[in-house]
Design a protein around this motif. Structure first.
Motif, PDB file in Angstrom:
ATOM      1  N   ALA A  77      34.122  20.111  44.897  1.00 52.40           N
ATOM      2  CA  ALA A  77      33.258  20.902  46.076  1.00 52.40           C
ATOM      3  C   ALA A  77      33.295  19.296  47.101  1.00 52.40           C
ATOM      4  O   ALA A  77      33.599  18.072  46.615  1.00 52.40           O
ATOM      5  CB  ALA A  77      31.703  20.578  45.841  1.00 52.40           C
ATOM      6  N   ASN A 129      33.042  24.778  48.494  1.00 52.81           N
ATOM      7  CA  ASN A 129      32.078  24.422  46.956  1.00 52.81           C
ATOM      8  C   ASN A 129      32.719  25.835  46.309  1.00 52.81           C
ATOM      9  O   ASN A 129      32.640  26.539  45.737  1.00 52.81           O
ATOM     10  CB  ASN A 129      30.615  24.385  47.338  1.00 52.81           C
ATOM     11  CG  ASN A 129      29.930  24.659  45.269  1.00 52.81           C
ATOM     12  OD1 ASN A 129      30.210  24.098  45.453  1.00 52.81           O
ATOM     13  ND2 ASN A 129      29.196  25.276  45.843  1.00 52.81           N
ATOM     14  N   ALA A 138      28.696  21.174  44.181  1.00 53.70           N
ATOM     15  CA  ALA A 138      28.350  20.152  45.213  1.00 53.70           C
ATOM     16  C   ALA A 138      26.607  19.410  44.789  1.00 53.70           C
ATOM     17  O   ALA A 138      26.345  18.213  45.316  1.00 53.70           O
ATOM     18  CB  ALA A 138      27.741  21.645  45.709  1.00 53.70           C
TER      19      ALA A 138
END
Ligand code: KG4
Ligand code: ZN
Length: 322
Positions: free
Chosen positions: A17, A28, A298
């Motif tokens: 990500a 992501n 992420a």
């Protein structure tokens, strides 16, 4: 653009990500290996490592492409260093080291559990500590006192003495004939069932800890005691009642933890935080966004924003931990 590249390979998701310093997700990408492991009824570590090796470069490339970025835009590399499957982790750590070394970038080793908590710090949610946090995943069940966004500012209040909550979901799903990993499928099946149809007690252990291992035995007996002809007709009731028992145990303990810490703001993260019954049972809690509950990179890049970076060449000796 200046972004953090996050890499996650601790279990059976290969993920990359791009996240800004402000916690904005630019891309992501998650490649799940679940189908690969389904026929074994669980993650096979060696199979996972080999698949990560095949996927890690294309997944990073896709994360860059999706954000319209190149490696020139990356100013920091973040990677899950542990806990998880050691062979799987080493693939991500090696890829991160190679990238950081080639580009002379700082590297941030992230604890996977810090990553789950840091899923709450991403925009637009941007949750600010302090709060009490339930982290429930396939590998962990933790009650956390989150005083700060850095991992050093997070204290453990309670944990599971045996199975993790996600593991309890997966084992229950397996008993009901659902494919691995069955948590989400059990959640869907339970929507057509009566949560009061069967009474599944959850062991109450002292303090703020959890125990889920007895529960699956109770389900095993319930399944065994039903005539095979009835099993199919009752499977939704079994799923709903089993799920109800897990959710009740989690909700009760979180309420007790909040009372003990005096922090009544509650958050839930991790794969099990995607469970619809849990989310419904916690209307006042902040749940991680659905897309960020199960493993992703992420959240790893997000945690890196609050973790000290290792500069080149110090990170070349960095090791993964199981
Ligand atoms: O956080 P995660 O992706 O991986 C670990 O760090 O372990 O969590 C995966 C776990 C699995 O046990 C999966 O069955 C469970 O989260 N899970 C769910 C749901 N979605 C995923 N459990 C219950 N209900 C769901 N909707
Ligand atoms: Zn996880």
């Amino acid at each position: 653009m200046a972004v953090i590249l996050g890499i996650e390979t601790s279990c059976d998701e290969t993920a990359a990500a791009l996240v800004t310093r402000d916690g904005e997700i630019r891309s992501n990408v998650i490649a799940s290996q679940a189908n690969l492991h389904a026929r074994y009824g669980g993650v096979v570590p060696e199979v996972a490592s080999r698949r990560h090796l095949e996927l890690v470069t294309p997944v990073i490339r896709e994360a860059l492409g999706e954000a319209g970025a190149t490696l020139d835009d990356v100013d920091t590399v973040a990677v899950t260093a542990g806990p998880g499957l050691i062979g799987a982790l080493l693939v991500g750590v090696s890829a991160a080291k190679a990238l950081a070394w080639a580009r002379r970038l700082p590297l941030v080793p992230v604890d996977h559990l810090h990553g789950h908590v840091a899923s709450l710090f991403l925009e637009p949610l941007g949750l600010e500590p302090p709060f009490t946090c339930l982290l429930a995943s396939g590998g962990h069940t933790l009650l956390l006192d989150v005083r700060d966004r850095a991992w050093e500012g997070v204290g453990v209040l309670g944990t599971t003495l045996d199975d993790a909550a996600g593991e309890a979901f997966d084992k229950g799903a397996r008993l009901l004939g659902l494919p691995y990993p069955g948590g989400a499928a059990l959640d869907r099946l339970a929507r057509n069932g009566d949560p009061e149809a069967f009474s599944f007690p959850v062991a109450r252990v002292p303090g703020l800890d959890f125990s889920f291992s007895g529960l699956k035995t109770a389900l095993l007996y319930a399944v065994r005691d039903l005539p095979p002809t009835e099993l199919e007709a009752r499977s939704a009731d079994l799923a709903a009642s089993y799920q109800h028992a897990i959710v009740r145990a989690l909700v009760e303990r979180v309420a007790e933890a909040a009372e003990q810490t005096g922090r009544d703001r509650i958050a839930v993260v991790g794969g099990v935080a995607a469970n619809s019954a849990l989310r419904a049972a916690f209307p006042e809690a902040t749940a991680a966004p659905l897309a960020l509950c199960t493993d992703n990179a992420a959240m790893i890049a997000s945690a890196a924003r609050y973790t000290e970076a290792l500069v080149s060449p110090a990170y070349l000796t960095l090791d993964a931990y199981a």
